[in-house]
Scaffold this motif. Structure first.
Motif, PDB file in Angstrom:
ATOM      1  N   UNK A 157       0.622  -1.178  -0.100  1.00 44.96           N
ATOM      2  CA  UNK A 157      -0.055   0.160  -0.087  1.00 44.96           C
ATOM      3  C   UNK A 157       0.934   1.247  -0.063  1.00 44.96           C
ATOM      4  N   UNK A 195       0.436   1.939  -5.705  1.00 43.32           N
ATOM      5  CA  UNK A 195      -0.090   1.819  -4.574  1.00 43.32           C
ATOM      6  C   UNK A 195      -1.726   2.126  -4.339  1.00 43.32           C
ATOM      7  N   UNK A 196      -2.483   1.280  -3.915  1.00 44.73           N
ATOM      8  CA  UNK A 196      -3.977   1.632  -3.613  1.00 44.73           C
ATOM      9  C   UNK A 196      -4.598   0.635  -2.702  1.00 44.73           C
ATOM     10  N   UNK A 198      -6.287  -0.631   1.110  1.00 49.77           N
ATOM     11  CA  UNK A 198      -5.452  -1.069   2.203  1.00 49.77           C
ATOM     12  C   UNK A 198      -4.879  -2.550   2.453  1.00 49.77           C
ATOM     13  N   UNK A 199      -4.326  -2.972   3.300  1.00 47.74           N
ATOM     14  CA  UNK A 199      -3.541  -4.185   3.454  1.00 47.74           C
ATOM     15  C   UNK A 199      -4.358  -5.612   2.782  1.00 47.74           C
ATOM     16  N   UNK A 200      -5.849  -5.481   3.206  1.00 51.41           N
ATOM     17  CA  UNK A 200      -6.569  -6.764   2.622  1.00 51.41           C
ATOM     18  C   UNK A 200      -6.654  -6.589   1.127  1.00 51.41           C
ATOM     19  N   UNK A 201      -6.575  -5.201   0.516  1.00 56.79           N
ATOM     20  CA  UNK A 201      -6.721  -5.109  -0.890  1.00 56.79           C
ATOM     21  C   UNK A 201      -5.447  -5.756  -1.506  1.00 56.79           C
TER      22      UNK A 201
ATOM     23  N   UNK B 113     -13.738  -3.952  -9.245  1.00 52.89           N
ATOM     24  CA  UNK B 113     -12.098  -4.207  -9.008  1.00 52.89           C
ATOM     25  C   UNK B 113     -11.876  -5.531  -9.493  1.00 52.89           C
ATOM     26  N   UNK B 139     -10.211   2.596  -9.511  1.00 54.54           N
ATOM     27  CA  UNK B 139      -9.288   3.270  -8.493  1.00 54.54           C
ATOM     28  C   UNK B 139      -8.127   4.062  -9.330  1.00 54.54           C
ATOM     29  N   UNK B 217      -7.816   9.030  -1.027  1.00 56.86           N
ATOM     30  CA  UNK B 217      -7.003   8.467  -0.364  1.00 56.86           C
ATOM     31  C   UNK B 217      -7.301   6.758  -0.678  1.00 56.86           C
ATOM     32  N   UNK B 218      -8.424   6.718  -0.538  1.00 59.05           N
ATOM     33  CA  UNK B 218      -8.645   4.969  -1.192  1.00 59.05           C
ATOM     34  C   UNK B 218      -8.291   4.556  -2.462  1.00 59.05           C
ATOM     35  N   UNK B 219      -8.481   5.604  -3.467  1.00 58.35           N
ATOM     36  CA  UNK B 219      -8.012   5.377  -4.939  1.00 58.35           C
ATOM     37  C   UNK B 219      -6.588   5.551  -4.951  1.00 58.35           C
ATOM     38  N   UNK B 220      -5.686   5.807  -4.019  1.00 55.90           N
ATOM     39  CA  UNK B 220      -4.568   5.873  -4.138  1.00 55.90           C
ATOM     40  C   UNK B 220      -4.135   7.211  -5.267  1.00 55.90           C
ATOM     41  N   UNK B 221      -4.874   8.320  -5.142  1.00 55.24           N
ATOM     42  CA  UNK B 221      -4.559   9.454  -6.120  1.00 55.24           C
ATOM     43  C   UNK B 221      -3.892  10.420  -4.960  1.00 55.24           C
ATOM     44  N   UNK B 512     -11.032  -1.995   6.937  1.00 57.03           N
ATOM     45  CA  UNK B 512     -10.940  -2.643   5.764  1.00 57.03           C
ATOM     46  C   UNK B 512     -12.245  -3.624   6.087  1.00 57.03           C
TER      47      UNK B 512
END
Lengths: 338, 547
Positions: A157, A195-196, A198-201, B113, B139, B217-221, B512
C-alpha cells in the motif's frame, strides 16, 4: 447588571461543566471502538470505574490534547503505532507511568526507556505470497525483493500508510539511510501497480493474479481467514506467510500501545486501566479476537496465528523507529513511492 | 434616511463580527505562514508538490465539468419537457446527494475491482488470464472524477433548475417564432441566462472535490488533501500542513473570483411577469428516450451503490448491532438539524447585510468565510481546536480569579465546537444559495418597501424571506446532508461517547471491513433521503405556484 450577568455566567458554567463525583477514566483512543470497547466494558464491570471514550486519528487526538492544555480531560491515550506514542512524548503531553506491573509484564524493548508508553499488543509485517505461483524457496530477505525476478510482481500500500513508514523507519535503523533509499527505489521499480487500497486489498490482488507477493500486517490476513463471508475466507486461504530475514535481523514488528496523559485527573483509574489491559484475560482477548500477538510471555496465540508460524522479530528500538518517521517519509518521497 | 443608514450599518457590524468569529479557524491556518521552514518546502517541491497540484487541478476541473454537464442537461430536460415518468425522475434525481463520495467509492471498488464480481465473471466466461484483457481501473484519478461527478451533480442541478424554471415562457415563444431550434435556443438564450447559477453550482462541486479526502485516499490518488494529511501525520509538521491548506485556499479563492467575475456582467433579475417556463408534452419514443437519459445519473449515482449496500447489509450484518443505531441516527440528525439552522441563518444575515450595504468590507468577509468549504475537515478541526482551547483556558482563569471555580473545558469537546466547525466548513454552500437568490430579487422591491416606510428588519421578513424560500430551503437541505456526511472534523471534535453514523461507517470501512460498514452507510443514505424528498416537494410546489 454586572452582578446579574456574572451569576448567569456562573450558572451556565455549572450546567456545562463536565465534572462528576463518580470514579471514571477518560480514554482518547486511536484504536477503533470495535477493537477496544469490549475490553473497556470488562474493565468497568470489574472495577466499577466508568470509561468515557473518544476515538479518532492519533494525530488529531494528540492535537486535541495539546490545545486542551492543562484542562484536558484526557487520562489515557491509546495508539495503534509506536510513531504516535513517541510523538506524544516529544510534545510533552504524556507522563511517566512507573508502574511495577507494567515493568514485570512487558519486555523492555516494547516499552519507552523513560516509561512514558508501553506496548499492549504486537503485530508483524511479513511477506505474503500466492501459494500456487510462488515457491517459498525463492524468498529470503526483504532486501532480496529488489531483485529483477520480482519485476511487476509486488503489491504494497501507499507510503501514506503509517505501517509502511514505520517499516522503512526500522530499516533506516538496521541498514542506514543510503541503503534503505536504494532498496525503496528497487522495490518501487518492482511494483505491479500504483499503490492503492489497504492491506486486505493487497492480499486480494495477490489472489486475483495482479501481483504475486504482498507485504501486509498479519492481523489483516488473520481477520480474512476468520471472516463471516466464505468467499473472503477462500481468498485468504490461497495466500501464505513468509517470515523474512529469519537468519539475521528478524521480521519487522510494530505495536499498539498506551500512555498516561500529562494532565490526567484520574491518575489511579488510568493506571488501573493500563494494568487491566496487560492482564492475562485481556491479552488473550486481543490474541483471540483481533489476532494480534500478545506482548506478555506465555499467553496462548489464536489458532490462526499459530498456523502462520513462530518467527524471529526485529529488536530495533521502537523509540528510534518513532523518531525517524519523518525521515522515512521523505525517503519514500525521494524513491517515488506514492 | 439617517435611520436607514444606521440600520444598515448595524447589520454590517453584526455580519463583520460574526465573520470575524467564524474566520478564526482560517486565521489560525494562515498564521502558519509566519513559521516558514524552507527545508520542508524544498523537499516537497522537489518531490511531491507538482503531482499534488496537477492531480488536484485535474480532479477539480474534471468534477466541475462532469457535474455541470449532468446537472445542466437534467435540469433543462426536466424543466422543459413533460415526458413519461418525469414525476418519478424528479424525486429520484436528488438522491445521490445522500450518498457520501467515499461510500460510493467503496461500493464501486467492491463491484468493479480486479477481484470483484464483474471482472471475475469476464475472466470465467472467456477463460482469460489476469493479463489477457483490458478493464478500466476504477481506482484512479479518472475513476475519482467519474464517481464524484455522479454524487455532486445535484449541486449544479438544484441551482440550474431554479434558474431555468424562472425563465419566462416568453423567451421560448420568441425563439420559436424566429424559427430557432430548441438546441440553439438552449445554447444561445437559456444557458447564458442561467450561467451564473450553473457556475455557482460548479464551483461548489469543485470545492467539494478539492476538500475530499476519503475517496482519493482510497483510490491512491495523491492530491493536496492527501498531501496535507501526509505532511501533518507522516512528517509530523503541522505547520507545513497548514501552509499547504493555505495554498489550497488560494486555489479556491481564484475559483470564487472567476465565479464572481462571471456573474458581474450578467445582472438579470427574475421577473415574475408572464408565465415561467412551461413543460412541453412529449410522447412515444421521444418520451422513452428522455426518460432513459434522465434516469442514467441516478442509476449509477444512487441505485446501483444503494442496492449493493443493501445486499451487503442483509447478507452479512450482525442484527444485534442494530440496537445502537437509533442513537447514532439521532446524533447525526441532531447535529445536522442544529447545524443547518445556524448556518443558513448566518448566511441569510451575511447576504442581507451585503444587500443593504454593498461595501467592499462586507463582500470581503463573505468571501473570506467561504474559504472553509475547500478545506479538509481535519484542517478545519485544528483551526477550531486552537481558538476554543485558548478561550477555555482564559475563561477558567477568569472564573478562578472571580469565583474561585474552574469549570474545565466549556467549549472544546462539546456540541458547540462541532457546530462551529460545520459553520465554517459549510457556510459557502448556504451563502451561494442565498446570494444567488437575493441577487435575483429586483432592487425596485427594496425601493418600494423603503418608500412604504418599512425598516430593514421588516423588509427582510416581508419581502426577502418569502421570495427566498426556495433558496433557503435548498441551502438548508444541502447543509443538512453535508453535515450528515461530514467525517474528519466530527471525528476529532466530538464529545466523549458520542458517535454519528458517518463515524461508524468510516471506522469500519477504514478498518477494511467494508461489508460491515454497509449498515451505517445505508443508514446515512436513508436519513439523508428524508430532507431530499422534502426539498423536492417544496421546489415542486414553489414552481407550480408561479406556473
Amino acid at each position: 447588571m454586572v452582578r446579574i450577568s456574572s451569576v448567569f455566567v456562573l450558572f451556565l458554567l455549572v450546567i456545562f461543566s463536565a465534572h462528576s463525583i463518580a470514579a471514571e477514566v477518560n480514554v482518547y483512543s486511536a484504536r477503533k471502538e470495535a477493537l477496544i470497547k469490549p475490553i473497556l466494558d470488562d474493565f468497568s464491570k470489574e472495577t466499577g470505574i466508568k470509561v468515557n471514550l473518544i476515538t479518532g486519528g492519533a494525530d488529531a487526538l494528540i492535537s486535541r490534547i495539546q490545545s486542551e492544555g492543562q484542562f484536558s480531560p484526557a487520562d489515557v491515550l491509546i495508539s495503534t503505532d509506536v510513531g504516535r506514542l513517541v510523538r506524544a512524548k516529544q510534545l510533552g503531553i504524556t507522563q511517566v507511568n512507573a508502574d511495577d506491573f507494567v515493568v514485570e509484564n512487558v519486555p523492555a524493548y516494547l516499552r519507552d526507556e523513560e516509561q512514558h508508553w508501553t506496548a499492549l499488543t504486537l503485530r508483524a509485517r511479513p511477506i505474503m505470497y500466492a501459494k500456487d505461483r510462488v515457491n517459498p524457496e525463492s524468498l529470503s530477505t526483504m532486501q532480496a525483493l529488489t531483485d529483477e525476478k520480482w519485476k511487476n510482481r509486488i503489491c504494497i500500500r501507499s507510503s501514506n500508510n503509517i505501517y509502511n513508514q514505520s517499516m522503512i523507519s526500522g530499516m533506516i535503523q538496521t541498514q542506514g539511510e543510503a541503503k534503505t533509499l536504494a532498496w525503496a527505489k528497487g522495490l518501487v521499480a518492482n511494483f505491479a501497480r500504483t499503490p492503492k487500497g489497504g492491506d486486505r486489498d493487497q492480499i486480494k490482488a495477490v489472489v486475483a493474479g495482479e501481483c504475486d507477493i504482498a507485504i501486509a500486517n498479519t492481523y489483516y490476513l488473520a481477520g480474512m481467514l476468520n471472516d463471516e463471508d466464505e468467499a473472503t475466507r477462500k481468498t485468504a486461504q490461497q495466500v501464505a506467510v513468509f517470515w523474512p530475514d529469519q537468519e539475521t535481523i528478524g521480521a519487522h514488528v510494530n505495536i499498539s500501545g498506551v500512555s498516561v496523559a500529562k494532565h490526567a485527573k484520574n491518575l489511579d483509574a488510568a493506571k488501573a486501566l493500563i494494568r487491566f489491559m496487560l492482564t492475562d484475560e485481556a491479552q488473550v482477548w486481543y490474541a483471540e479476537t483481533n489476532h494480534e500477538y500478545p506482548v506478555k510471555e506465555g499467553i496462548k496465540w489464536s489458532q490462526t496465528l499459530q498456523d502462520m508460524g513462530t518467527f524471529k522479530a526485529q529488536d530495533v528500538s521502537l523509540s528510534k523507529v518513532g523518531e525517524t518517521n519523518a525521515k522515512a517519509l521523505m525517503l519514500m518521497d525521494s524513491a517515488g513511492w506514492r | 434616511m439617517i435611520k436607514t443608514a444606521l440600520k444598515g450599518s448595524a447589520f454590517t457590524l453584526y455580519s463583520v463580527l460574526a465573520g470575524l468569529f467564524l474566520g478564526l479557524p482560517i486565521f489560525v491556518i494562515f498564521a502558519s505562514f509566519l513559521f516558514w521552514d524552507a527545508a520542508i518546502w524544498q523537499h516537497l517541491s522537489s518531490t511531491v508538490l507538482p503531482r499534488y497540484i496537477s492531480n488536484s487541478a485535474t480532479l477539480a476541473f474534471g468534477v466541475g465539468f462532469g457535474a455541470t454537464l449532468i446537472g445542466t442537461y437534467l435540469a433543462w430536460l426536466i424543466v422543459n419537457y413533460d415526458f413519461y415518468g418525469r414525476r418519478l425522475i424528479q424525486w429520484l434525481v436528488l438522491l445521490p446527494l445522500a450518498m457520501p463520495a467515499y461510500i460510493i467509492a467503496y461500493t464501486y471498488t467492491g463491484l468493479l475491482d480486479f477481484a470483484g464480481p464483474l471482472q471475475t465473471l469476464v475472466r470465467d466466461t472467456f477463460a482469460l488470464g489476469s493479463q489477457d484483457y483490458w478493464f478500466p481501473e476504477i481506482r484512479s484519478l479518472t475513476g475519482a472524477i467519474v464517481l464524484m461527478s455522479l454524487v455532486l451533480y445535484p449541486y449544479v442541478y438544484i441551482l440550474a433548475r431554479t434558474a431555468f424554471s424562472e425563465q419566462s415562457q416568453k423567451y421560448r415563444e420568441v425563439s420559436e417564432l424566429a424559427g430557432v431550434s430548441p438546441l440553439k435556443h438552449f445554447l444561445k438564450v437559456a444557458l447564458p441566462l442561467a450561467r451564473p447559477a450553473i457556475m455557482t453550482g460548479a464551483a461548489l462541486a469543485m470545492m467539494e472535490a478539492l476538500a475530499d479526502f476519503g475517496t482519493v485516499e482510497y483510490f491512491g490518488v495523491s492530491t493536496f488533501t492527501t498531501g496535507i494529511y501526509r505532511t501533518w501525520f507522516g512528517l509530523g509538521d503541522i505547520n507545513a500542513a497548514s501552509q499547504l491548506s493555505g495554498f489550497l485556499c488560494l486555489f479556491v479563492f481564484i475559483l470564487i473570483m472567476i465565479e464572481k467575475l462571471s456573474r458581474r456582467d450578467s445582472q438579470n433579475y427574475s421577473s415574475r411577469q408572464g408565465k415561467s417556463a412551461q413543460a412541453k408534452k412529449v410522447r412515444g419514443m421521444q418520451s422513452a428516450f428522455l426518460f432513459l437519459l434522465c434516469s442514467l445519473p441516478v442509476t449509477f449515482g444512487f441505485i446501483v451503490p444503494f442496492v449493493q449496500l443493501a445486499i451487503w447489509t442483509f447478507s452479512f450484518s450482525d442484527i444485534s448491532s442494530l440496537e445502537d443505531y437509533p442513537e447514532y441516527a439521532m446524533n447525526s440528525a441532531m447535529l445536522a438539524g442544529i447545524g443547518c439552522v445556524v448556518v443558513v441563518t448566518m448566511a441569510l444575515l451575511f447576504s442581507y447585510a451585503k444587500r443593504l450595504q454593498p461595501s467592499k468590507t462586507v463582500s470581503g468577509f463573505i468571501q473570506f468565510v467561504s474559504l472553509g468549504y475547500a478545506m479538509p475537515g481535519t484542517v478545519i478541526a485544528i483551526g477550531v481546536l486552537v481558538p476554543l482551547g485558548w478561550l477555555d483556558i482564559k475563561l477558567n482563569m477568569f472564573t478562578n480569579a472571580y469565583f474561585d471555580v474552574q469549570p474545565g473545558l466549556v467549549l472544546s469537546g462539546t456540541i458547540f465546537a462541532l457546530i462551529f466547525a460545520y459553520a465554517i466548513r459549510f457556510m459557502s454552500v448556504a451563502l451561494n444559495n442565498t446570494e444567488a437568490g437575493i441577487q435575483r430579487i429586483k432592487p425596485s422591491m427594496d425601493e418600494a418597501s423603503k418608500v412604504l416606510g418599512d425598516s430593514s428588519i421588516q423588509r427582510l421578513f416581508r419581502i426577502h424571506i418569502p421570495l427566498l424560500k426556495a433558496s433557503l430551503l435548498s441551502a438548508a437541505l444541502l447543509v443538512f446532508v453535508d453535515i450528515l456526511k461530514e467525517l474528519p472534523a466530527t471525528l476529532v471534535l466530538r464529545p466523549f461517547n458520542f458517535n454519528t453514523l458517518a463515524v461508524k461507517a468510516f471506522e469500519l470501512a477504514s478498518d477494511e471491513r467494508l461489508i460491515d460498514a454497509a449498515l451505517p452507510s445505508i443508514t446515512i443514505v436513508l436519513v439523508g433521503i428524508l430532507p431530499v424528498i422534502l426539498l423536492t416537494k417544496t421546489l415542486d410546489g414553489i414552481e407550480r405556484k408561479y406556473a
